[in-house]
Each structure stands twice: as C-alpha cells, then as structure tokens.
Write a protein that holds these residues in place. Structure first.
Motif, PDB file in Angstrom:
ATOM      1  N   PRO A  33      85.181  29.849  13.567  1.00 13.91           N
ATOM      2  CA  PRO A  33      86.230  30.208  12.608  1.00 13.91           C
ATOM      3  C   PRO A  33      87.108  29.027  12.200  1.00 13.91           C
ATOM      4  O   PRO A  33      87.731  29.055  11.155  1.00 13.91           O
ATOM      5  N   ASN A  51      92.810  32.795   7.291  1.00 10.61           N
ATOM      6  CA  ASN A  51      93.065  33.610   8.485  1.00 10.61           C
ATOM      7  C   ASN A  51      94.341  34.449   8.397  1.00 10.61           C
ATOM      8  O   ASN A  51      94.598  35.270   9.258  1.00 10.61           O
ATOM      9  N   ASN A  55      90.375  39.031   8.337  1.00  8.69           N
ATOM     10  CA  ASN A  55      89.925  38.947   9.718  1.00  8.69           C
ATOM     11  C   ASN A  55      88.657  38.091   9.731  1.00  8.69           C
ATOM     12  O   ASN A  55      87.699  38.406   9.023  1.00  8.69           O
ATOM     13  N   SER A  57      85.630  36.718  12.010  1.00  8.71           N
ATOM     14  CA  SER A  57      84.996  36.946  13.314  1.00  8.71           C
ATOM     15  C   SER A  57      83.571  36.408  13.331  1.00  8.71           C
ATOM     16  O   SER A  57      82.946  36.209  12.290  1.00  8.71           O
ATOM     17  N   THR A  59      79.830  37.261  14.332  1.00  4.33           N
ATOM     18  CA  THR A  59      78.992  38.404  14.683  1.00  4.33           C
ATOM     19  C   THR A  59      77.747  37.965  15.453  1.00  4.33           C
ATOM     20  O   THR A  59      77.302  38.656  16.351  1.00  4.33           O
TER      21      THR A  59
END
Length: 184
Positions: A33, A51, A55, A57, A59
C-alpha cells in the motif's frame, strides 16, 4: 552543548525516517500500500492522499485493492493512479480498483537494488553533513570561550558516536530492503 547533540541526533533520525518512507514507496513486485502514499486524488477541489478517501488493502501477494468510501470518486481515483508514476495500470470493475503488480525481472530487481543503494548513500551524506555542522558549532563555541577544549573533544566524540550509530542503522535498513527485493 547537550542541546546541540540532541538536535543533531534528531536531525539524523529524521533523515533515516525519510529513507524508510522512500523505501516503502518502492514498487518491488509485491503488493504494498505504500506505493500509493504519494498519489493524490482531487476530492471536492482539494488534492487528498488516496489512503484518506479509500480503503487500500492487499488481497493476494501481488494484488492491491482500492475501495473508495465515496463511489463517485472511482473514476478520479483511477485517473490519479494512471497519472502517477507507479507504472501499474488500474483495473476498475465499477466498485473497486485493482492494481496487479507484475513479477519483476532479474534485471529490473538489480536496477531497483542500485536505486536503494544510492538512496542509502545519499542519506549517509546527509548524516555526515549534520555531523559536520555540529562539529563546526562546537568549534565556534570553543573559539568564543563558551566551552573548554575538553568539552570540545567530548562533544566531538559524542557527535561521532551518534553518527556511527545512524550510519550503521542506514546500512542495515538498506541491506534488508536489498535482500527483500532480490528474494522476490
């Protein structure tokens, strides 16, 4: 003099923290990120970091998912990521944006390691400059009679000790990042 030493130590620490921030934004084949930290999106006329509007993330090992809190931002987010220099084409499915990181070639990894080394070297130069500035201030204090010669030698030694520690820390951070890149 203690204040000077404390200030110099803080300066060196800020240089190290900056290096760590730079390393976090390096795209190393694995989803991170941190690569989006410098990307800003136009949010109601204000450039806002990704950010803070979505969101972000991981995966899978090489897939980053960006899910905006406001669905109307999806196109703006996609455009901001495309315009940034991270070198990944975003995939928009109407709800989220996926960033799939391609595996790095051996040659590209070596180039990244060179960049990592250069950043570490630049940081070391900045740390040494902070040491030089502190030593000059100590010399000036001695010349003006604020401190004795023993205090000057003691101050120089303390400055050198914190410089050595800071440079050692930069080298270990750099080595860890290089190892991480080459292991991918």
């Amino acid at each position: 003099m203690d204040n000077l030493i404390k200030t110099t130590k803080e300066k060196m620490q800020r240089r190290i923290e900056h290096l760590e921030t730079e390393y976090a934004s390096i795209r190393a084949g694995r989803a991170n990120p941190g690569v989006l930290d410098k990307v800003t999106v136009d949010y109601y006329g204000t450039p806002t970091p990704v950010n803070q509007v979505a969101n972000v993330s991981i995966t899978e090992a090489r897939t980053l998912v960006v899910q905006p809190w406001d669905a109307s931002l999806l196109k703006a987010l996609e455009r901001a990521i495309q315009m940034s220099e991270i070198g990944i084409n975003p995939q928009n499915d109407g709800k989220v944006i996926r960033l799939i990181f391609p595996p790095l070639t051996e040659e590209r990894r070596k180039d990244i390691v060179k960049d990592v080394s250069k950043m570490a070297e630049d940081t070391k130069v900045q740390i040494r400059n902070a040491r030089r500035e502190a030593n000059e201030k100590i010399k000036a204090m001695k010349k003006s009679g604020e401190i004795t010669e023993d205090d000057q030698k003691s101050g120089d030694k303390k400055i050198q000790d914190i410089t050595d520690k800071a440079i050692k820390e930069v080298e270990s951070i750099s080595a860890a990042k290089q190892k991480e890149i080459m292991a991918i």
